[in-house]
Motif scaffolding. Sequence first.
Motif, PDB file in Angstrom:
ATOM      1  N   VAL A  33       0.601  -1.383   0.207  1.00 29.31           N
ATOM      2  CA  VAL A  33       0.153   0.790   0.008  1.00 29.31           C
ATOM      3  C   VAL A  33       0.678   0.965   0.153  1.00 29.31           C
ATOM      4  O   VAL A  33       0.857   1.942  -0.732  1.00 29.31           O
ATOM      5  CB  VAL A  33      -1.356   0.220   1.338  1.00 29.31           C
ATOM      6  N   ALA A  34       2.120   1.497   1.052  1.00 29.71           N
ATOM      7  CA  ALA A  34       2.868   2.326   1.149  1.00 29.71           C
ATOM      8  C   ALA A  34       3.607   3.232  -0.375  1.00 29.71           C
ATOM      9  O   ALA A  34       3.464   4.271  -1.204  1.00 29.71           O
ATOM     10  CB  ALA A  34       3.693   2.441   2.300  1.00 29.71           C
ATOM     11  N   ALA A  35       3.966   1.663  -0.855  1.00 31.07           N
ATOM     12  CA  ALA A  35       4.618   2.122  -2.490  1.00 31.07           C
ATOM     13  C   ALA A  35       4.093   2.091  -3.182  1.00 31.07           C
ATOM     14  O   ALA A  35       4.191   2.655  -3.835  1.00 31.07           O
ATOM     15  CB  ALA A  35       5.600   0.279  -2.418  1.00 31.07           C
ATOM     16  N   PHE A  36       2.384   2.080  -3.439  1.00 26.24           N
ATOM     17  CA  PHE A  36       1.707   1.779  -4.738  1.00 26.24           C
ATOM     18  C   PHE A  36       1.371   3.614  -3.713  1.00 26.24           C
ATOM     19  O   PHE A  36       1.448   4.311  -5.330  1.00 26.24           O
ATOM     20  CB  PHE A  36       0.859   1.222  -4.697  1.00 26.24           C
ATOM     21  N   ALA A  37       0.739   4.250  -2.817  1.00 25.95           N
ATOM     22  CA  ALA A  37       0.503   5.588  -2.668  1.00 25.95           C
ATOM     23  C   ALA A  37       2.388   6.472  -2.595  1.00 25.95           C
ATOM     24  O   ALA A  37       1.337   7.620  -4.233  1.00 25.95           O
ATOM     25  CB  ALA A  37       0.187   5.950  -0.923  1.00 25.95           C
ATOM     26  N   ARG A  38       3.411   6.000  -2.251  1.00 29.99           N
ATOM     27  CA  ARG A  38       4.449   6.465  -3.148  1.00 29.99           C
ATOM     28  C   ARG A  38       4.953   6.348  -5.111  1.00 29.99           C
ATOM     29  O   ARG A  38       4.613   8.363  -5.581  1.00 29.99           O
ATOM     30  CB  ARG A  38       6.078   6.466  -2.439  1.00 29.99           C
ATOM     31  N   SER A  39       4.465   5.992  -5.326  1.00 33.70           N
ATOM     32  CA  SER A  39       4.529   5.149  -6.844  1.00 33.70           C
ATOM     33  C   SER A  39       4.114   6.343  -7.632  1.00 33.70           C
ATOM     34  O   SER A  39       4.390   7.219  -8.719  1.00 33.70           O
ATOM     35  CB  SER A  39       4.562   4.046  -7.296  1.00 33.70           C
ATOM     36  N   PHE A  40       2.940   6.431  -6.884  1.00 29.42           N
ATOM     37  CA  PHE A  40       1.658   7.209  -7.663  1.00 29.42           C
ATOM     38  C   PHE A  40       1.355   8.025  -6.905  1.00 29.42           C
ATOM     39  O   PHE A  40       0.275   8.804  -7.779  1.00 29.42           O
ATOM     40  CB  PHE A  40       0.151   6.436  -8.293  1.00 29.42           C
ATOM     41  N   GLY A  41       1.937   8.891  -5.627  1.00 34.86           N
ATOM     42  CA  GLY A  41       0.917  10.371  -5.567  1.00 34.86           C
ATOM     43  C   GLY A  41      -0.092  10.532  -5.353  1.00 34.86           C
ATOM     44  O   GLY A  41      -0.493  11.452  -4.947  1.00 34.86           O
ATOM     45  N   VAL A  42      -0.390   9.676  -4.401  1.00 32.75           N
ATOM     46  CA  VAL A  42      -1.812   9.668  -3.533  1.00 32.75           C
ATOM     47  C   VAL A  42      -1.657   8.820  -2.025  1.00 32.75           C
ATOM     48  O   VAL A  42      -0.864   7.902  -1.750  1.00 32.75           O
ATOM     49  CB  VAL A  42      -2.917   8.030  -4.601  1.00 32.75           C
TER      50      VAL A  42
END
Length: 160
Positions: A33-42
């Motif tokens: 979840v954290a990696a996804f949020a960081r990668s896509f700026g959400v």
Amino acid sequence: MREKKSNSTAGSSARLHRLLDAQGFPPDGEGRVAAFARSFGVNTANASRWLNDDRVPRDMGELLRIATELGANPFWWAIGKGEEDTPEPEPFDITLFGRCANELLKQLQKLVDRPLDIDGNLLSSGYRELYEQAQNNGAILDPDRISLVAVKVLAEHRKK
């Protein structure tokens, strides 16, 4: 950003996990979840809903941006239609499609005083009909056509 949840997005979280697996993101439960949020700026709250609750970004531009960055067809991610990694073959105005979907849903709410559990395929066919009509009409949504499509969707829903 608000998300929408409907039967038409059932399975979207599993499809998103599949896309992230292919991109080498950390496994579910190990920082995904954290990696996804960081990668896509959400924010992580939205990332968690998209990854766990069969929700998709309500903002069609955001949905398109993330899907494109993942090399995926946004419709496959959102509603399971089309090929996983093949973008739509013809130019597609996702903003216009979103307007069509929103207008149809608003009209359905006006016609029925209670929540409806309408099959995602019925809704999708209504969205597509409105989109094609609007494309042929200079991106103008005809209120009469919206009403007609909403009645058709309700009639098909009641047959089931």
